[in-house]
Write an enzyme that holds these catalytic residues in place. Structure first.
Site, short mmCIF file in Angstrom:
data_model
loop_
_atom_site.label_atom_id
_atom_site.label_comp_id
_atom_site.label_asym_id
_atom_site.label_seq_id
_atom_site.Cartn_x
_atom_site.Cartn_y
_atom_site.Cartn_z
CE LYS A 117 0.81 -6.47 40.97
NZ LYS A 117 1.34 -6.43 39.64
CB SER A 138 4.13 -17.85 43.30
OG SER A 138 4.58 -16.77 43.91
CD GLU A 176 -8.18 -19.74 45.23
OE1 GLU A 176 -7.71 -20.95 45.27
OE2 GLU A 176 -9.34 -19.65 45.54
CB CYS A 191 -3.25 -22.71 39.62
SG CYS A 191 -4.99 -22.20 39.27
CD GLU A 242 2.21 -24.26 40.19
OE1 GLU A 242 2.73 -23.39 40.69
OE2 GLU A 242 1.19 -24.44 39.80
P1 TAP Z 1 3.65 -14.50 41.31
O1 TAP Z 1 5.00 -14.17 40.84
O2 TAP Z 1 3.31 -14.89 42.50
O3 TAP Z 1 2.86 -13.21 40.91
C1 TAP Z 1 1.36 -12.96 41.18
C2 TAP Z 1 0.88 -11.49 41.46
O4 TAP Z 1 1.58 -11.15 42.68
C3 TAP Z 1 1.48 -10.81 40.15
O5 TAP Z 1 0.47 -9.45 40.23
C4 TAP Z 1 2.82 -10.06 41.10
O6 TAP Z 1 3.07 -8.71 40.44
C5 TAP Z 1 2.31 -9.92 42.52
N1 TAP Z 1 3.63 -9.74 43.25
C6 TAP Z 1 4.58 -10.19 43.17
N2 TAP Z 1 5.61 -9.71 44.31
C7 TAP Z 1 4.66 -9.24 45.09
C8 TAP Z 1 4.85 -8.58 46.37
N3 TAP Z 1 5.71 -8.71 47.10
N4 TAP Z 1 3.75 -8.11 46.93
C9 TAP Z 1 2.51 -8.12 46.36
N5 TAP Z 1 2.19 -8.55 45.07
C10 TAP Z 1 3.25 -9.20 44.52
O7 TAP Z 1 2.97 -15.53 40.42
P2 TAP Z 1 2.76 -15.62 38.94
O8 TAP Z 1 4.13 -16.17 38.30
O9 TAP Z 1 2.13 -14.32 38.40
O10 TAP Z 1 1.65 -16.68 38.49
C11 TAP Z 1 2.06 -18.04 38.59
C12 TAP Z 1 1.54 -18.60 40.05
O11 TAP Z 1 0.25 -18.66 40.18
C13 TAP Z 1 1.81 -20.18 39.92
O12 TAP Z 1 2.35 -20.83 41.11
C14 TAP Z 1 0.38 -20.70 39.73
O13 TAP Z 1 0.29 -22.13 40.43
C15 TAP Z 1 -0.30 -19.50 40.90
N6 TAP Z 1 -1.76 -19.61 40.42
C16 TAP Z 1 -2.66 -20.30 41.13
C17 TAP Z 1 -4.15 -20.09 40.99
C18 TAP Z 1 -5.09 -20.51 41.74
S1 TAP Z 1 -6.50 -20.08 41.72
N7 TAP Z 1 -4.75 -21.42 42.76
C19 TAP Z 1 -4.61 -19.44 39.63
C20 TAP Z 1 -3.58 -18.85 38.78
C21 TAP Z 1 -2.04 -19.14 39.27
P3 TAP Z 1 4.25 -8.72 39.21
O14 TAP Z 1 3.65 -9.14 37.95
O15 TAP Z 1 4.63 -7.22 39.16
O16 TAP Z 1 5.43 -9.56 39.58
#
Ligand code: TAP
Length: 457
Positions: A153, A207, A228, A262, A354
């Site tokens: 997804k 997140s 991650e 990240c 962050e």
């Molecule tokens: P999230 O809002 O957490 O979304 C990540 C993924 O999870 C998206 O595909 C999202 O779908 C999905 N999601 C949201 N709610 C969910 C639920 N209840 N159940 C299952 N899946 C769900 O993060 P983001 O805003 O995309 O990314 C930013 C964050 O990612 C930052 O905090 C960053 O640090 C972290 N990040 C970490 C790493 C590593 S490797 N540690 C790498 C990249 C990013 P939707 O798009 O539909 O909301």
């Protein structure tokens, strides 16, 4: 339901993507389970061959994938090409795994004891929007290599490269149903990965908040999980460092991908005796970051991914923020935010949370112990850098910082051949590196009783 994809550089509509329902997700998971049973029975060398062909297909589509990412995510074209090439490399690296998933033979009394690394079954990969295709490949490549099926997804804002990767896989001979990309909402498709019992593991990048929710949900079925999550990494600059190099590279340690990384070194810690000099050197380096049209080959930083994310980043830099200096950003349409350097107090919100945008905070420190203490004063622990000419200090501090990925005199974090992941609330488990396929297997122990030999006279 559909989701509209917007080009973050100019706010034009790129396309619309159908969002999957719970029923769609269940049907895809059922198809994946059927495909997995056949895949696990394919000879290891043949599975390896399919993955190598998949890598070749990605290699042939590097430019196409890069251009899709530019339009979908606003990544500079040079960076996007690197990302597509990285997906190829990850596939190539793990194509060696099917023939190297060794078990062990353990000496025991009364027979022969061997272990097998059995595939888990169907693996659900949930990716964020910041590095859509690279992070996807860290999940699907080792999972497929270990004999699993993958349902992926992508983030709602950035599904396009993942969808194309699934097509390339099919064209290259990945069996139908084995690797499916299911665009849709996290609250629908992502949630279904948690509750559907056929999904045996979730690999989540995103997140910390959503990661905790997924971990709690997976507990119900004792579902395997790799997380991650976020980071607030420190770039520690000691007085004995090559200050010119430290200042020239610091912007790229945090502003790459517009800070939506990240691993961004979003806290720069500078030894007090060289703080003023470092800031003098940092200012032109920040102003020299080339921000603009992602399709321009010279561009180093593009826009933020979306309007809501731009609003979030802006909330960290109110009018009365301690702004030391800023770089430039285009005016007009697009989600632009200029690289920004702050000098807040150590306990300020910008110092702790962050931001995930091109905003960095700089702090003076007194000595090595103070630097380590402040670097570790975070719930996160993903990456970090140490600049010093003292080798012993470089090693001491690298060992003392509670973080999964550290680099001395550089800002390197990700190599497909080395493990990647976080301490503390930055994650659970590791991706990449030689052991990644093992995280997609269960160890099975088999004991074969052997009748004792008749003594030979
Ligand atoms: P999230 O809002 O957490 O979304 C990540 C993924 O999870 C998206 O595909 C999202 O779908 C999905 N999601 C949201 N709610 C969910 C639920 N209840 N159940 C299952 N899946 C769900 O993060 P983001 O805003 O995309 O990314 C930013 C964050 O990612 C930052 O905090 C960053 O640090 C972290 N990040 C970490 C790493 C590593 S490797 N540690 C790498 C990249 C990013 P939707 O798009 O539909 O909301």
């Amino acid at each position: 339901m559909t989701h509209t994809i917007v080009n973050p550089a100019d706010e034009t509509v790129v396309t619309t993507v159908a969002a999957a329902s719970i029923e769609d997700a269940d049907a895809a998971i059922a198809r994946a389970a059927r495909a997995q049973r056949e895949w696990a029975a394919v000879a290891p060398a043949d599975r390896a061959r399919v993955l190598r062909r998949f890598a070749d297909a990605v290699d042939g589509a590097v430019e196409e994938l890069a251009r899709i990412e530019v339009r979908n995510s606003g990544h500079p074209i040079g960076q996007a090409r690197w990302e597509a090439g990285h997906v190829r490399d990850v596939l190539e690296y793990y194509s060696a795994a099917p023939e190297r998933l060794f078990g062990r033979q353990i000496p025991v009394a009364g027979g022969l004891d061997v272990t097998f690394q059995e595939p888990l079954g169907v693996v659900g990969v949930i990716t964020p929007w910041n590095f859509p295709m690279t992070i996807a490949s860290w999940g699907f490549a080792p999972a497929l290599a270990a004999g699993n099926a993958v349902v992926l997804k992508p983030a709602e804002w950035t599904p396009l490269t993942s969808l194309r990767l699934a097509e390339l896989g099919l064209e290259a001979g990945v069996p139908e149903g084995l690797f499916q990309v299911i665009p849709g909402r996290g609250s629908v498709v992502g949630e279904r990965f948690i509750t559907n019992e056929t999904v045996r593991k979730i690999v989540f990048t995103g997140s910390t908040e959503v990661g905790k929710h997924i971990m709690a949900g997976c507990a119900d079925q004792v579902k395997r999980v790799t997380l991650e999550l976020g980071g607030k990494s420190a770039n520690i600059v000691f007085a004995d460092a090559d200050l010119e190099k430290a200042a020239a590279t610091a912007p790229y340690g945090v502003f790459e991908n517009a800070g939506q990384d990240c691993c961004a070194r979003s806290r720069i810690l500078v030894e007090r005796s060289v703080y003023e000099r470092f800031m003098e050197l940092l200012e032109p380096a920040v102003q020299g970051v080339r921000v603009g049209d992602p399709m321009d080959e010279a561009t180093e930083m593009g826009p933020l991914v979306s309007a809501p994310h731009l609003d979030r980043v802006r909330s960290f830099v109110p009018d009365d923020a301690d702004v030391a200096f800023r770089g430039a950003a285009p005016a007009g349409p697009g989600y632009w935010f200029a690289p920004t350097v702050l000098t807040p107090a150590r306990d300020a919100r910008t110092a702790r949370e962050e931001i995930f945008g091109p905003v960095v905070s700089v702090f003076p420190f007194d000595d090595e112990a103070d630097a380590v203490r402040f670097a570790n004063a975070s719930e996160y622990g993903l990456s970090g850098s140490i600049f010093t000419r003292d080798l012993s200090r470089g090693i001491r501090v690298a060992r003392a910082v509670e973080s999964g990925n550290l680099s001395v005199n550089s800002h390197s974090s990700v190599r497909y051949a080395t493990p990647f992941g976080g301490f503390k609330q930055s994650g659970l488990g590791r991706e990449l590196g030689p052991d990644a396929p093992l995280a997609f297997t269960e160890t099975k122990n088999v004991f074969l009783a052997v009748d004792p030999a008749t003594p030979v006279e």
